[in-house]
Design a protein around this motif. Structure first.
Motif, PDB file in Angstrom:
ATOM      1  N   GLN A   7       0.815  -1.160  -0.098  1.00 23.00           N
ATOM      2  CA  GLN A   7      -0.043  -0.060  -0.044  1.00 23.00           C
ATOM      3  C   GLN A   7       0.667   1.342   0.080  1.00 23.00           C
ATOM      4  OE1 GLN A   7      -2.347  -0.885   3.347  1.00 23.00           O
ATOM      5  NE2 GLN A   7      -4.243  -0.619   2.190  1.00 23.00           N
ATOM      6  N   LYS A   8       1.838   1.237   0.793  1.00 23.86           N
ATOM      7  CA  LYS A   8       2.825   2.336   1.095  1.00 23.86           C
ATOM      8  C   LYS A   8       3.280   2.892  -0.479  1.00 23.86           C
ATOM      9  CE  LYS A   8       6.952   2.639   3.542  1.00 23.86           C
ATOM     10  NZ  LYS A   8       7.673   2.373   4.676  1.00 23.86           N
ATOM     11  N   TRP A   9       3.599   1.714  -1.042  1.00 23.87           N
ATOM     12  CA  TRP A   9       4.412   1.877  -2.434  1.00 23.87           C
ATOM     13  C   TRP A   9       3.476   2.272  -3.591  1.00 23.87           C
ATOM     14  CZ3 TRP A   9       9.138   3.408  -2.474  1.00 23.87           C
ATOM     15  CH2 TRP A   9      10.144   2.908  -1.725  1.00 23.87           C
ATOM     16  N   LEU A  11       0.895   4.235  -2.748  1.00 17.44           N
ATOM     17  CA  LEU A  11       0.334   5.425  -2.500  1.00 17.44           C
ATOM     18  C   LEU A  11       1.436   6.434  -2.989  1.00 17.44           C
ATOM     19  CD1 LEU A  11      -1.372   5.066   1.018  1.00 17.44           C
ATOM     20  CD2 LEU A  11      -2.468   5.812  -1.114  1.00 17.44           C
ATOM     21  N   PHE A  12       2.761   5.879  -2.779  1.00 17.51           N
ATOM     22  CA  PHE A  12       4.033   6.765  -3.321  1.00 17.51           C
ATOM     23  C   PHE A  12       3.901   7.073  -4.876  1.00 17.51           C
ATOM     24  CE2 PHE A  12       8.338   6.632  -5.007  1.00 17.51           C
ATOM     25  CZ  PHE A  12       8.672   7.861  -4.667  1.00 17.51           C
ATOM     26  N   VAL A  14       1.177   6.844  -6.666  1.00 24.31           N
ATOM     27  CA  VAL A  14      -0.142   7.891  -6.891  1.00 24.31           C
ATOM     28  C   VAL A  14       0.515   9.312  -6.634  1.00 24.31           C
ATOM     29  CG1 VAL A  14      -2.329   8.412  -6.549  1.00 24.31           C
ATOM     30  CG2 VAL A  14      -1.587   6.224  -6.424  1.00 24.31           C
ATOM     31  N   SER A  15       1.319   9.418  -5.561  1.00 27.83           N
ATOM     32  CA  SER A  15       1.749  10.891  -5.361  1.00 27.83           C
ATOM     33  C   SER A  15       2.575  11.516  -6.368  1.00 27.83           C
ATOM     34  CB  SER A  15       2.089  11.009  -3.942  1.00 27.83           C
ATOM     35  OG  SER A  15       2.959   9.834  -3.464  1.00 27.83           O
TER      36      SER A  15
END
Lengths: 278, 317
Positions: A7-9, A11-12, A14-15
């Motif tokens: 999830q962390k990556w 989201l990264f 998408v940012s």
């Protein structure tokens, strides 16, 4: 809620487009500011050659007598408007946060109403009035209407900040033997200062951004940066002012970006507490 | 202890009104002494000009010919409401307001969700997102104007490249109504989405994480959680954000002025009022337009507050 590495990556990932979308137009202004005029129209996003000519033109060259006074006017007008608003708002917000008196809610609602005011609606009558009483194209002639933008904002943001201050600490300090002045200086001032400071930054941004008052109520003497940018001309009549405008835009944007970089957290807190939690 | 009990005291002023102590009276006086100056200044700098505008709007009054000033009562208003230029400006203003607010709501919400959850570039992301909010609107307008312009722009070149040459790289974005309006709206959206997403982020932060977790445990999908848990719980924040942005978008001026100056029917209400007052020095007509714009903004605020029950002051506790 702990995010898994996956999830962390994601989201990264998408940012990145979000950050690109924000930065692309900003970089473009910088790019135009440093492009030599010969390749200005080549349409290349990243400049192939770099020159500081445009900055020289507006800081020391032919366009400096247009840009530098505007920069000075902007700084003076915005600092004055910010100072007056924040001082008036400090007393007002203190009363709203700490004292019980009728009309508290009304003051906040009026502040909100004033901040919704269409700026252009104030311009026409002020244009007529200022010409009659000699305030047209003067520093006070801009500071006064700026208060209609900055004062409600200051009141709203600052009273939100003041309501979060644990005022009882002042009494606690007095119980512990501090004088009223000591309690105020050593306890209340450090608690209130960040809120006042943040309010001042947000207020300054708002004044700094104004365009409508600046182009309508000034002609030469009191013209501020946004207005000057709109009426910039090139080094000669036959030259496009694109490079000069871009360089000026970069110069007035850098300090703002630095402030945002340093005080990001506080500005977010100020904007949101002022508006949502209200 | 005073702060802990103060809110409770303020809620029941009627009960102890009869027995107002001297202390309470002194507090009231001090309250107005401290808040009064700010209040008076605030009202003076807005109420006086708008009253003046209402008065001037009843005259045919041109600055270049002040002696011909003539009382026409509602004459200026009847000119406005029969003029197609006004309706074009009104249509443009409404279009810009509806489109930008709708796009910003969706985009702003997505960015708010991202900022709420993102772990890695958390601080960097928030800082970068904040930059468009803090720069001057005129600068943002120039950045987009120069991006799309045929001579200095790169957008046409990029579009040409990604469509393998199908896009005409000499396309004039500001030569006709639809593309010009699109660029104006893109710039407006770019500049103000951050503000929208920060307001929504604050709303998101107030949602009880346990509720969402519970829905997740019960097997709710992402979309179910979004529409059944998250959105209903931040209705207040959404309404406030939409109201703020609607009133702001309705006043749009800077972007239009820099990009087109109202050419090709891109005039908005604010630029129209500006042209009447400053370019044509028709003070009477400009004032009438100002009053119309003011009344419209007032009506929008009223519709939101009454119609959608946006509780602005009530949220302050």
């Amino acid at each position: 809620m702990d995010a898994t590495p996956k999830q962390k990556w994601s989201l990264f990932a998408v940012s990145i487009p979000v950050m690109l979308w924000t930065l692309i137009p900003l970089f473009w202004i910088f790019s135009l500011a440093v492009k030599p005029s010969s390749i200005q129209a080549d349409g290349k996003y990243v400049p192939r050659e770099i020159t500081w000519d445009n900055f020289r033109l507006i800081l020391t060259g032919g366009a400096s007598d247009l840009f530098l006074p505007a920069l000075r006017n902007s700084i003076i007008v915005c600092l004055l408007a910010t100072l007056i608003s924040v001082v008036l708002a400090m007393f007002c917000a203190y009363a709203i946060a700490r004292l019980d008196f009728p009309g508290k809610k009304m003051i906040l609602l009026v502040a909100l109403g004033v901040s919704f005011f269409p700026v252009i609606s104030l311009v026409t009558p002020l244009f007529d009035l200022w010409r009659n009483i000699g305030l047209f194209d003067t520093i006070p002639g801009l500071v006064i209407p700026y208060l209609s933008l900055t004062l409600p904002l200051s009141i709203w943001v600052l009273s939100a900040f003041f309501q979060q201050i644990p005022w009882e600490m002042e009494q606690a300090a007095q119980v512990d033997g501090a004088t009223s002045w000591q309690a105020f200086r050593k306890v209340i001032v450090p608690l209130a200062a960040p809120g006042v400071f943040t309010t001042a930054i947000i207020t300054f941004f708002t004044a700094w951004n104004d365009f409508v008052f600046a182009i309508s109520l000034t002609s030469d003497n009191a013209r501020t940066v946004p207005a000057a940018l709109a009426f910039f001309t090139g080094a000669s009549q036959f030259e496009q002012p694109t490079g000069a405008i871009s360089a000026a835009a970069v110069i007035v944007t850098i300090p703002v970006v630095i402030l945002v970089l340093i005080f990001q957290k506080r500005i977010v807190a100020g904007l949101t507490s002022g508006a949502v939690k209200g | 202890m005073s702060t802990a009990t103060a809110p409770a005291e303020t809620k029941t002023p009627s009960k102890d009104k009869a027995l107002l102590s001297n202390r309470a009276k002194a507090e009231r006086r001090l309250g107005w002494k401290l808040a009064g100056p700010a209040f008076i200044v605030m009202v003076a700098v807005t109420a006086w000009p708008i009253l003046q505008a209402i008065w001037l709007s009843f005259f045919r009054y041109r600055l270049t010919d002040p002696d011909a000033r003539e009382f026409v009562f509602l004459g200026n208003y009847s000119v406005i409401f029969t003029d197609p230029v006004f309706y074009q400006a009104l249509r443009n203003t409404l279009l810009i307001t509806v489109v930008t607010v709708a796009v910003e709501l969706v985009l702003g919400f997505a960015i708010a969700m991202l900022m709420h959850r993102v772990v890695l570039p958390r601080r960097t992301l928030r800082t970068i997102v904040l930059i468009p909010y803090s720069i001057i609107t005129v600068v943002s307008a120039f950045a987009w104007l120069y991006s799309f312009r045929t001579d200095t722009g790169y957008v046409n070149h990029w579009l040409n490249t990604i469509t393998f040459g199908a896009w005409d790289s000499a396309f004039d974005w500001f030569g006709s109504w639809a593309p010009a309006m699109s660029v104006i709206m893109v710039s407006e959206i770019w500049k103000t989405t951050p503000f929208m997403s920060l307001l929504l982020l604050a709303g998101l932060a107030q949602i009880d994480g346990a509720m969402e977790e519970a829905a997740k445990v019960d097997g709710a999908t992402f979309w179910q959680r979004l529409f059944k848990v998250i959105l209903p719980n931040m209705k207040a924040a959404i309404m406030v954000a939409v109201l703020f942005r609607t009133l702001d978008a309705f006043r749009i001026f800077d972007n239009v002025f820099i990009m087109t100056r109202g050419a090709n029917d891109t005039e908005t209400l604010s630029t129209l009022a500006y042209k009447q007052t400053i370019d044509r020095v028709e003070i009477g007509m400009g004032s009438a337009l100002s009053v119309v714009l003011f009344l419209m903004v007032f009506a929008i605020a009223l519709i939101f507050i009454k119609g959608f029950n946006v509780d602005l002051a009530g949220s302050r506790k």
